[in-house]
Design an enzyme around this catalytic site. Structure first.
Site, PDB file in Angstrom:
ATOM      1  NE  ARG A 133     -14.452   0.862  -4.591  1.00  0.00           N
ATOM      2  CZ  ARG A 133     -15.003   0.050  -3.710  1.00  0.00           C
ATOM      3  NH1 ARG A 133     -14.317  -0.330  -2.649  1.00  0.00           N
ATOM      4  NH2 ARG A 133     -16.234  -0.399  -3.877  1.00  0.00           N
ATOM      5  CG  HIS A 187      -2.008  -0.979   1.234  1.00  0.00           C
ATOM      6  ND1 HIS A 187      -2.834  -1.156   0.152  1.00  0.00           N
ATOM      7  CD2 HIS A 187      -2.426  -1.860   2.170  1.00  0.00           C
ATOM      8  CE1 HIS A 187      -3.722  -2.106   0.429  1.00  0.00           C
ATOM      9  NE2 HIS A 187      -3.481  -2.560   1.641  1.00  0.00           N
TER      10      HIS A 187
HETATM   11  P1  A3P Z   1     -16.748  -2.758  -0.746  1.00  0.00           P
HETATM   12  O1  A3P Z   1     -16.485  -2.616   0.699  1.00  0.00           O
HETATM   13  O2  A3P Z   1     -17.156  -1.461  -1.382  1.00  0.00           O
HETATM   14  O3  A3P Z   1     -17.697  -3.840  -1.082  1.00  0.00           O
HETATM   15  P2  A3P Z   1      -9.399  -4.171  -0.621  1.00  0.00           P
HETATM   16  O4  A3P Z   1      -9.223  -5.515  -1.177  1.00  0.00           O
HETATM   17  O5  A3P Z   1      -8.444  -3.149  -1.175  1.00  0.00           O
HETATM   18  O6  A3P Z   1      -9.457  -4.187   0.860  1.00  0.00           O
HETATM   19  O7  A3P Z   1     -10.815  -3.630  -1.126  1.00  0.00           O
HETATM   20  C1  A3P Z   1     -12.006  -4.146  -0.614  1.00  0.00           C
HETATM   21  C2  A3P Z   1     -13.137  -3.787  -1.544  1.00  0.00           C
HETATM   22  O8  A3P Z   1     -13.032  -4.588  -2.729  1.00  0.00           O
HETATM   23  C3  A3P Z   1     -14.487  -4.109  -0.929  1.00  0.00           C
HETATM   24  O9  A3P Z   1     -15.395  -3.144  -1.478  1.00  0.00           O
HETATM   25  C4  A3P Z   1     -14.746  -5.516  -1.454  1.00  0.00           C
HETATM   26  O10 A3P Z   1     -16.094  -5.895  -1.429  1.00  0.00           O
HETATM   27  C5  A3P Z   1     -14.202  -5.387  -2.866  1.00  0.00           C
HETATM   28  N1  A3P Z   1     -13.826  -6.692  -3.430  1.00  0.00           N
HETATM   29  C6  A3P Z   1     -13.142  -7.690  -2.823  1.00  0.00           C
HETATM   30  N2  A3P Z   1     -13.003  -8.736  -3.648  1.00  0.00           N
HETATM   31  C7  A3P Z   1     -13.628  -8.406  -4.801  1.00  0.00           C
HETATM   32  C8  A3P Z   1     -13.833  -9.080  -6.029  1.00  0.00           C
HETATM   33  N3  A3P Z   1     -13.387 -10.301  -6.208  1.00  0.00           N
HETATM   34  N4  A3P Z   1     -14.506  -8.430  -7.004  1.00  0.00           N
HETATM   35  C9  A3P Z   1     -14.967  -7.171  -6.816  1.00  0.00           C
HETATM   36  N5  A3P Z   1     -14.798  -6.482  -5.666  1.00  0.00           N
HETATM   37  C10 A3P Z   1     -14.146  -7.086  -4.666  1.00  0.00           C
END
Ligand code: A3P
Length: 311
Positions: free
Chosen positions: A147, A119
């Site tokens: 995003r 990150h």
């Molecule tokens: P939301 O909380 O808006 O649903 P990170 O992986 O950077 O922590 O980001 C988490 C976000 O990515 C969450 O968004 C999660 O639901 C979404 N996410 C995780 N896996 C995903 C996938 N396979 N496809 C689409 N979105 C995904």
């Protein structure tokens, strides 16, 4: 070193303290790791680093990149595919996790091509980008995902609430707007990678979560071309691209045992399940007051004016 840095205690999460290291706010262990990464991390030419701000689709991009890179050994339909046995984050090293605990020596033992996740702002991994003109370090490949910041705020709140139940949504909006979120200010994080991608498109692939949602298959093809591993005609005919998209979909991953149990970080009680929530664009409409929207949009308009990035 870290104790001498400016410190910010997050409202609604008094045990969450962030330290300002070279213009970016980070949890204590990441700030220490940032300094170590800057000094000691030497990427190999064929390294691949997946980078993002937290809650911008990291887990998804990590899974897609991993599945794309290992597809010849583990086709997406393989019953023993690592993504069926492990959480995506267990399939590759997390740079700040290793450097914060002085386990970075593990990186040396990994075979090439190495896939890693971070990150960190690009400024903390200075050798990842080839020096202009080819002098100095040779760089590696970096894949960045960004995003819509308002959705990042919503996702951050839902995630952190598991560890900090007192945290209000408005506290998270303040964190983002004030630039004090982890690895923020978000505008400087995004712009660092955006500018590097414009200057060196062969080194930095800049992806958007919303575009990935709209057309995951086309973005996986783009990813594969960027990695120098384009899908062959036979692979296309055999449905490998769609197999990878399906394997890494929210629906599939969230139903798998390793993603339904255990913790991302047991110290902070952040369950792996919390990595998978709605996975949609525009959830901010269900959370933000008109004033919050105005505030965030005006920051975005101001910070990204003249850059070509729009949300
Ligand atoms: P939301 O909380 O808006 O649903 P990170 O992986 O950077 O922590 O980001 C988490 C976000 O990515 C969450 O968004 C999660 O639901 C979404 N996410 C995780 N896996 C995903 C996938 N396979 N496809 C689409 N979105 C995904």
């Amino acid at each position: 070193m870290v104790s001498s840095l400016p410190c910010h205690t997050v409202t609604g999460a008094s045990s969450l303290k962030l330290f300002r290291y070279q213009g970016f706010w980070m949890p204590e262990s990441w700030a220490a790791a940032a300094a170590a990464i800057q000094r000691r991390f030497e990427p190999r030419l064929d390294d691949v680093i997946v980078s993002s701000l937290p809650k911008c689709g990291t887990t998804w991009l990590v899974a897609l990149t991993f599945a794309t890179m290992v597809r010849r050994v583990y086709p997406p339909g393989a019953a023993d595919h690592p993504l069926r046995r492990l959480n995506p984050h267990q399939c590759l090293p997390f740079l700040e996790g290793l450097f914060a605990t002085r386990r970075e020596g593990k990186l040396e033992g990994l075979p090439s091509p190495r896939l890693m996740n971070t990150h960190m702002p690009l400024q903390m991994i200075p050798h990842a980008i080839a020096a202009p003109g080819g002098g100095g370090g040779g760089g590696c490949r970096v894949i960045y995902i960004c995003r819509e910041p308002k959705d990042m705020a919503v996702s951050t709140w839902h995630y952190l609430r598991h560890a900090y139940p007192e945290l209000a949504f408005s506290d998270v909006v303040d964190l983002l707007c004030d630039g004090t979120m982890a690895c923020g200010p978000f505008w400087d994080h995004i712009l660092g990678y955006w500018r590097a991608s414009a200057a060196s498109p062969a080194s930095v692939l800049f992806l958007r979560y919303e575009q990935l949602l709209l057309d995951p298959a086309e973005n996986v093809r783009r990813l594969a071309r960027f990695l120098g591993l384009p899908f062959s005609t036979d692979e296309e005919k055999d449905g490998v691209v769609h197999g990878i998209v399906e394997l890494c979909s929210l629906h599939t991953l969230s139903a798998m045992e390793p993603n339904r149990t255990g913790y991302v970080d047991p110290r902070h009680k952040l369950p792996r399940q919390a990595l998978f929530r709605k996975g949609m664009a525009g959830d901010w409409k269900n959370h933000m007051t008109p004033e919050m929207v105005r505030r965030m949009d005006s920051i975005v308009a101001d910070r990204f004016r003249t850059t070509g990035i729009t949300f």
